[in-house]
Write a protein that holds these residues in place. Structure first.
Motif, short mmCIF file in Angstrom:
data_model
loop_
_atom_site.label_atom_id
_atom_site.label_comp_id
_atom_site.label_asym_id
_atom_site.label_seq_id
_atom_site.Cartn_x
_atom_site.Cartn_y
_atom_site.Cartn_z
N PRO A 107 60.37 20.17 69.47
CA PRO A 107 61.14 18.89 68.75
C PRO A 107 60.45 18.52 67.50
CG PRO A 107 60.99 18.77 71.17
CD PRO A 107 60.11 19.85 70.87
N SER A 108 59.03 19.18 67.28
CA SER A 108 58.18 18.85 66.17
C SER A 108 58.84 19.30 64.82
CB SER A 108 56.88 19.21 66.22
OG SER A 108 56.90 20.69 66.15
N GLY A 109 59.76 20.46 65.19
CA GLY A 109 60.45 21.04 63.91
C GLY A 109 59.51 22.42 63.77
N LEU A 110 58.26 22.61 64.24
CA LEU A 110 57.44 23.75 63.70
C LEU A 110 57.70 24.78 64.99
CD1 LEU A 110 54.26 21.70 62.53
CD2 LEU A 110 56.06 23.13 61.27
N PRO A 111 58.29 25.96 64.65
CA PRO A 111 58.60 26.88 65.93
C PRO A 111 57.54 27.81 66.05
CG PRO A 111 59.48 27.57 63.44
CD PRO A 111 58.73 26.51 63.29
N GLU A 112 56.37 27.71 65.42
CA GLU A 112 55.01 28.53 65.66
C GLU A 112 54.77 28.61 67.34
OE1 GLU A 112 53.07 31.25 64.63
OE2 GLU A 112 54.26 30.35 63.44
N PRO A 113 54.77 29.92 67.97
CA PRO A 113 54.37 29.81 69.35
C PRO A 113 53.29 29.41 69.72
CG PRO A 113 55.79 31.75 68.50
CD PRO A 113 55.17 31.03 67.30
N SER A 114 53.01 28.78 70.86
CA SER A 114 51.79 28.25 71.26
C SER A 114 51.17 29.25 72.26
CB SER A 114 51.85 26.80 72.09
OG SER A 114 52.35 26.95 73.31
N GLU A 115 49.98 28.90 72.68
CA GLU A 115 49.34 29.95 73.44
C GLU A 115 50.02 29.75 74.76
OE1 GLU A 115 47.18 32.67 73.77
OE2 GLU A 115 47.30 32.26 71.76
N SER A 116 50.30 28.62 75.27
CA SER A 116 50.99 28.60 76.65
C SER A 116 52.41 29.22 76.46
CB SER A 116 50.82 27.03 77.09
OG SER A 116 51.91 26.20 76.06
N ASP A 117 52.95 29.10 75.43
CA ASP A 117 54.08 29.81 75.16
C ASP A 117 54.06 31.26 75.45
OD1 ASP A 117 55.37 27.43 74.29
OD2 ASP A 117 55.45 28.00 72.19
N LYS A 118 52.87 31.90 74.91
CA LYS A 118 52.66 33.37 75.19
C LYS A 118 52.30 33.58 76.46
CE LYS A 118 51.18 33.65 70.50
NZ LYS A 118 50.05 33.70 69.54
N GLN A 119 51.62 32.75 77.30
CA GLN A 119 51.08 32.88 78.51
C GLN A 119 52.28 32.99 79.49
OE1 GLN A 119 48.05 30.11 78.97
NE2 GLN A 119 46.70 31.18 78.10
N ILE A 120 53.30 31.68 79.42
CA ILE A 120 54.38 31.57 80.31
C ILE A 120 55.22 32.95 80.10
CG2 ILE A 120 55.68 30.22 79.03
CD1 ILE A 120 55.55 30.15 82.64
N THR A 121 55.25 33.43 78.90
CA THR A 121 56.12 34.58 78.71
C THR A 121 55.75 35.97 79.40
OG1 THR A 121 56.67 33.94 76.51
CG2 THR A 121 57.28 35.90 76.95
N GLN A 122 54.40 36.11 79.21
CA GLN A 122 53.66 36.97 80.00
C GLN A 122 54.06 36.84 81.63
OE1 GLN A 122 52.70 39.89 78.60
NE2 GLN A 122 52.75 40.65 80.65
N LYS A 123 53.86 35.77 81.86
CA LYS A 123 53.90 35.28 83.41
C LYS A 123 55.47 35.53 84.00
CE LYS A 123 52.52 31.77 86.55
NZ LYS A 123 51.99 30.13 86.47
N LEU A 124 56.55 35.28 83.10
CA LEU A 124 57.76 35.56 83.61
C LEU A 124 57.98 37.03 83.32
CD1 LEU A 124 59.39 32.53 81.59
CD2 LEU A 124 59.31 32.81 84.14
N LYS A 125 57.41 37.65 82.21
CA LYS A 125 57.82 39.03 82.40
C LYS A 125 57.32 39.94 83.52
CE LYS A 125 56.88 41.95 78.70
NZ LYS A 125 56.25 42.24 77.48
N ASP A 126 56.10 39.54 83.95
CA ASP A 126 55.65 40.12 85.05
C ASP A 126 56.22 39.88 86.34
OD1 ASP A 126 53.58 41.03 83.22
OD2 ASP A 126 51.97 39.52 84.18
N ALA A 127 56.70 38.65 86.44
CA ALA A 127 57.51 38.39 87.81
C ALA A 127 59.02 38.98 87.69
CB ALA A 127 57.83 36.93 87.79
#
Length: 154
Positions: A107-127
């Protein structure tokens, strides 16, 4: 490309955006196997960027990578939505999806992926790899959109 402050739109304008998202969905994503991140980024932007809080969605795709459903799953505060892998797995199994694309808005308008965005993506990929479901991309949208796949983050 033009930048729109989606948070300032009135109800009519939001309806127009939803209609635009549906047109893109019909014309490009349902027909097209998912080959074009540009279409998907646009689509996600129309779908999510008017929200004033974070929304995490899953695009459930068939084995030809056509869209079965765009499912808004988790709703959060202004800067964070809790994501539960177990719920994502349930949705994927329920839709019998072969692949997925994740999407959420900043919602800030800045689409830069955060560290936690990267972590949750990896976690979901693994699952999801345990049930042979491919994660094709994760789109983060704000005033513009970022594709994990295009960034080499997948």
């Amino acid at each position: 490309s033009m930048h729109i402050d989606y948070t300032r739109l009135n109800d009519d304008e939001q309806l127009i955006l939803k209609a635009a998202a549906n047109i893109i969905e019909e014309r490009y994503i349902r027909q097209d196997e998912y080959t074009n991140p540009e279409h998907v980024k646009q689509f996600v932007q129309y779908k999510l960027s008017h929200y004033e809080r974070e929304v995490f969605a899953v695009m459930l795709l068939d084995n030809q990578h056509r869209l079965i459903e765009f499912k808004e799953m988790f709703f959060g505060t202004i800067d964070c939505a809790p994501v539960y892998p177990r719920e994502v797995l349930k949705a994927v199994l329920h839709a019998n999806a072969a692949a997925v694309i994740f999407a959420h808005n900043h919602p800030s308008g800045l689409p830069e992926p955060s560290e936690s965005d990267k972590q949750i993506t990896q976690k979901l990929k693994d699952a999801l790899s345990l049930i042979d479901v491919r994660v094709l991309d994760h789109i983060v949208t704000g005033e513009t959109s970022v594709s994990f796949a295009e960034r080499g983050l997948m």
